[in-house]
Scaffold this active site. Structure first.
Site, mmCIF file in Angstrom:
data_model
loop_
_atom_site.group_PDB
_atom_site.id
_atom_site.type_symbol
_atom_site.label_atom_id
_atom_site.label_comp_id
_atom_site.label_asym_id
_atom_site.label_seq_id
_atom_site.Cartn_x
_atom_site.Cartn_y
_atom_site.Cartn_z
ATOM 1 N N GLU A 40 0.838 -1.215 0.000
ATOM 2 C CA GLU A 40 0.000 0.000 0.000
ATOM 3 C C GLU A 40 0.864 1.254 0.000
ATOM 4 O O GLU A 40 0.398 2.331 0.362
ATOM 5 C CB GLU A 40 -0.919 -0.001 1.217
ATOM 6 C CG GLU A 40 -2.037 -1.005 1.126
ATOM 7 C CD GLU A 40 -3.059 -0.862 2.246
ATOM 8 O OE1 GLU A 40 -2.967 0.081 3.062
ATOM 9 O OE2 GLU A 40 -3.950 -1.720 2.309
ATOM 10 N N ASP A 53 -4.375 -0.936 12.245
ATOM 11 C CA ASP A 53 -5.109 -2.126 11.810
ATOM 12 C C ASP A 53 -4.214 -3.301 12.176
ATOM 13 O O ASP A 53 -3.178 -3.534 11.545
ATOM 14 C CB ASP A 53 -5.375 -2.097 10.293
ATOM 15 C CG ASP A 53 -6.135 -3.347 9.841
ATOM 16 O OD1 ASP A 53 -6.488 -4.173 10.711
ATOM 17 O OD2 ASP A 53 -6.375 -3.497 8.625
ATOM 18 N N GLU A 58 -8.345 -1.421 14.583
ATOM 19 C CA GLU A 58 -9.081 -2.304 13.659
ATOM 20 C C GLU A 58 -8.636 -3.753 13.849
ATOM 21 O O GLU A 58 -7.436 -4.026 13.994
ATOM 22 C CB GLU A 58 -8.797 -1.822 12.224
ATOM 23 C CG GLU A 58 -9.555 -2.589 11.145
ATOM 24 C CD GLU A 58 -9.196 -2.054 9.744
ATOM 25 O OE1 GLU A 58 -8.940 -0.831 9.589
ATOM 26 O OE2 GLU A 58 -9.152 -2.868 8.804
ATOM 27 N N ASP A 88 -13.252 -5.451 10.582
ATOM 28 C CA ASP A 88 -13.026 -5.549 9.133
ATOM 29 C C ASP A 88 -13.184 -7.023 8.753
ATOM 30 O O ASP A 88 -14.242 -7.447 8.298
ATOM 31 C CB ASP A 88 -11.644 -4.988 8.781
ATOM 32 C CG ASP A 88 -11.270 -5.221 7.316
ATOM 33 O OD1 ASP A 88 -12.154 -5.580 6.524
ATOM 34 O OD2 ASP A 88 -10.082 -5.062 6.955
ATOM 35 N N LYS A 139 -16.055 -2.419 2.684
ATOM 36 C CA LYS A 139 -15.329 -2.678 1.440
ATOM 37 C C LYS A 139 -16.319 -3.407 0.530
ATOM 38 O O LYS A 139 -16.582 -4.595 0.735
ATOM 39 C CB LYS A 139 -14.131 -3.605 1.691
ATOM 40 C CG LYS A 139 -13.019 -3.039 2.565
ATOM 41 C CD LYS A 139 -12.053 -4.165 2.934
ATOM 42 C CE LYS A 139 -10.811 -3.668 3.645
ATOM 43 N NZ LYS A 139 -10.062 -4.801 4.263
ATOM 44 N N ARG A 197 -8.668 -1.527 -0.945
ATOM 45 C CA ARG A 197 -8.037 -2.805 -0.670
ATOM 46 C C ARG A 197 -6.544 -2.644 -0.911
ATOM 47 O O ARG A 197 -6.098 -1.682 -1.537
ATOM 48 C CB ARG A 197 -8.580 -3.916 -1.594
ATOM 49 C CG ARG A 197 -10.062 -4.174 -1.559
ATOM 50 C CD ARG A 197 -10.607 -4.502 -0.200
ATOM 51 N NE ARG A 197 -9.997 -5.600 0.516
ATOM 52 C CZ ARG A 197 -10.582 -6.766 0.772
ATOM 53 N NH1 ARG A 197 -11.805 -6.988 0.346
ATOM 54 N NH2 ARG A 197 -9.969 -7.703 1.482
ATOM 55 N N SER A 198 -5.783 -3.620 -0.444
ATOM 56 C CA SER A 198 -4.326 -3.479 -0.609
ATOM 57 C C SER A 198 -3.909 -3.577 -2.081
ATOM 58 O O SER A 198 -2.978 -2.908 -2.517
ATOM 59 C CB SER A 198 -3.595 -4.521 0.236
ATOM 60 O OG SER A 198 -4.100 -5.805 -0.026
ATOM 61 N N LYS A 200 -10.448 5.173 4.369
ATOM 62 C CA LYS A 200 -9.100 4.614 4.526
ATOM 63 C C LYS A 200 -8.626 4.293 3.110
ATOM 64 O O LYS A 200 -8.956 3.249 2.554
ATOM 65 C CB LYS A 200 -9.172 3.356 5.406
ATOM 66 C CG LYS A 200 -7.802 2.875 5.867
ATOM 67 C CD LYS A 200 -7.901 1.758 6.900
ATOM 68 C CE LYS A 200 -8.039 0.411 6.268
ATOM 69 N NZ LYS A 200 -7.492 -0.715 7.048
HETATM 70 C C1 PEP Z 1 -7.318 -4.180 5.418
HETATM 71 O O1 PEP Z 1 -7.142 -5.219 6.055
HETATM 72 O O2 PEP Z 1 -7.917 -3.240 5.944
HETATM 73 C C2 PEP Z 1 -6.853 -4.075 4.024
HETATM 74 C C3 PEP Z 1 -7.034 -2.964 3.325
HETATM 75 O O3 PEP Z 1 -6.190 -5.151 3.529
HETATM 76 P P1 PEP Z 1 -6.650 -6.108 2.351
HETATM 77 O O4 PEP Z 1 -7.194 -5.262 1.259
HETATM 78 O O5 PEP Z 1 -5.383 -6.820 1.982
HETATM 79 O O6 PEP Z 1 -7.699 -7.009 2.919
HETATM 80 MG MG MG Z 2 -8.245 -4.372 7.873
#
Ligand code: PEP
Ligand code: MG
Length: 391
Positions: free
Chosen positions: A186, A222, A265, A291, A316, A345-346, A367
């Site tokens: 990220e 997180d 988180e 999450d 998400k 997402r990452s 975020k």
């Molecule tokens: C998260 O865990 O908040 C994150 C953004 O990671 P990923 O998109 O890899 O789930």
């Molecule tokens: Mg997370």
């Protein structure tokens, strides 16, 4: 008819993984939308594709455009009903987002204005120092060390977080002898320091920002605890120690208090609603956020509400693969006083629709990261919305 033609194709995300892009032609022009990909995925997340991306591309490319003829944003439910089980969560998200963009174009409004006419700014949460599954050494164990400028002026918040990012780099250079200026998935800084040492650095960053620019920034983390939880031994596995549930709770609560965290988180693994509830009770002033625990799923949110497990929820849309269901989660969370954090997402694309959704849904936080083109386009879109709204 809203849609003249629809076309789907494969697209590589920021991590080089294959995802999907949907292009919709309308009489007013062409719009496109794509879906991101997570790495620290919750086990209860929907599947990104049915079989694989090629399969979903084929299904979308064979669609009769009459199925896609929506007149109101909520009409995407009919598209969803027709295609449920036939395409995966990523494909559904990209298709729905493209259709909404087409609808906004037709109605002569911005995407976010399909959801609301009232602009409400959001607070920024940016990942500045990283670890866990997003970093090459998988260290420190906590996945994201986040900064949130204490302002709702989004343009200003983006600039402050850029300063945070650069101060963090110089402090890591000073205090981490093995720091190489490397960035993770990220674009957060990678470090060899441990969780508590990174929080010490974060604290210094916060002090420097205040001292140099007179700005207040809050710190969040997180923990993404499922990614280092060992189901067999029921322990959280750190480099030098393994912690049982209660020890993890005490460790996290101590750090949250010591560093006056704003935001926490996934402090425990994704099935531990009761553990979340203990932490939430202990840390009344801190946002305890689900999450992987809640995966943008109404049923899991209902369980979290019943157990008083969380005070914030990550949204998400590709965790659930439905913009309708994501909106339901947002509404349900708000009715129960749970803060809504709309998140990237990452593994990201250059998609900016998530920024419109955050504003359209009146989220409390976004975020979206701090650096790298996939993150920056989303931040820029927020600023553009803010400017157009006349703030
Ligand atoms: C998260 O865990 O908040 C994150 C953004 O990671 P990923 O998109 O890899 O789930
Ligand atoms: Mg997370």
């Amino acid at each position: 008819m809203l849609v003249r033609s629809v076309y789907a194709k494969k697209l590589k995300n920021s991590r080089g993984e294959e995802t999907i892009e949907v292009i919709v032609k309308t009489e007013k022009g062409v719009v496109n939308a794509s879906a991101p990909f997570g790495k620290s995925r919750g086990i209860h997340e929907a599947n990104a594709f049915v079989e694989n991306v090629e399969h979903d591309v084929r299904i979308i490319n064979a669609l009769d455009v009459r199925v896609l003829d929506i007149k109101h944003r909520l009409d995407i439910i009919y598209v969803e009903k027709k295609l449920r089980g036939k395409i995966g969560a990523n494909s559904m998200l990209a298709l729905q987002l493209a259709l909404l963009k087409a609808l906004a174009k037709k109605q002569g409004c911005e995407l976010w204005q399909l959801f609301t006419r009232r602009f409400k700014p959001v607070r920024m949460l940016g990942n500045v120092i990283g670890g866990g599954m997003h970093s090459s050494a998988r260290k420190p164990e906590f996945q994201e060390f986040l900064f949130s400028p204490r302002t709702r002026h989004m343009g200003k918040a983006v600039l402050i977080n850029k300063k945070v990012y650069s101060i963090a780099r110089s402090l890591l250079k000073k205090y981490d002898p093995r720091f190489k200026g490397k960035k993770n998935d990220e674009n957060a800084w990678e470090t060899t320091l441990n969780n508590e040492q990174v929080l010490e650095i974060a604290n210094l960053v916060r002090e420097k920002v205040k001292e140099r620019y007179g700005e207040n920034v809050d710190i969040g983390i997180d923990i993404a605890a499922s990614t280092f939880y060992d189901k067999r031994s029921k322990k959280y596995v750190y480099e030098n120690v393994k912690l049982r549930k209660q020890e993890q709770i005490n460790f996290v609560a101590r750090l949250a208090k010591k560093f006056s965290l704003l935001y926490l988180e996934d402090p425990l693994h994704e099935e531990d609603f009761d553990g979340f509830a203990i932490l939430r009770k202990k840390l009344k002033k801190i946002l305890v956020v689900g999450d992987d625990l809640t995966v943008t799923n109404t049923e899991r949110l209902k369980k979290a509400i019943k157990k008083k497990a969380i005070s914030g929820i990550i949204v998400k849309p590709n965790q659930i693969g439905s913009l309708i269901a994501s909106e339901e989660v947002v509404e349900l969370a708000k009715r129960h006083g749970i803060a809504v954090i709309v998140s990237h997402r990452s593994g990201e694309t250059l998609e900016t629709g998530i920024a419109d959704l955050a504003i359209g849904w009146h989220a409390d936080f976004v975020k979206f990261g701090v650096a790298g083109k996939e993150r920056e386009v989303k931040l820029k879109r927020l600023i553009e919305i803010e400017k157009k709204a006349g703030v």
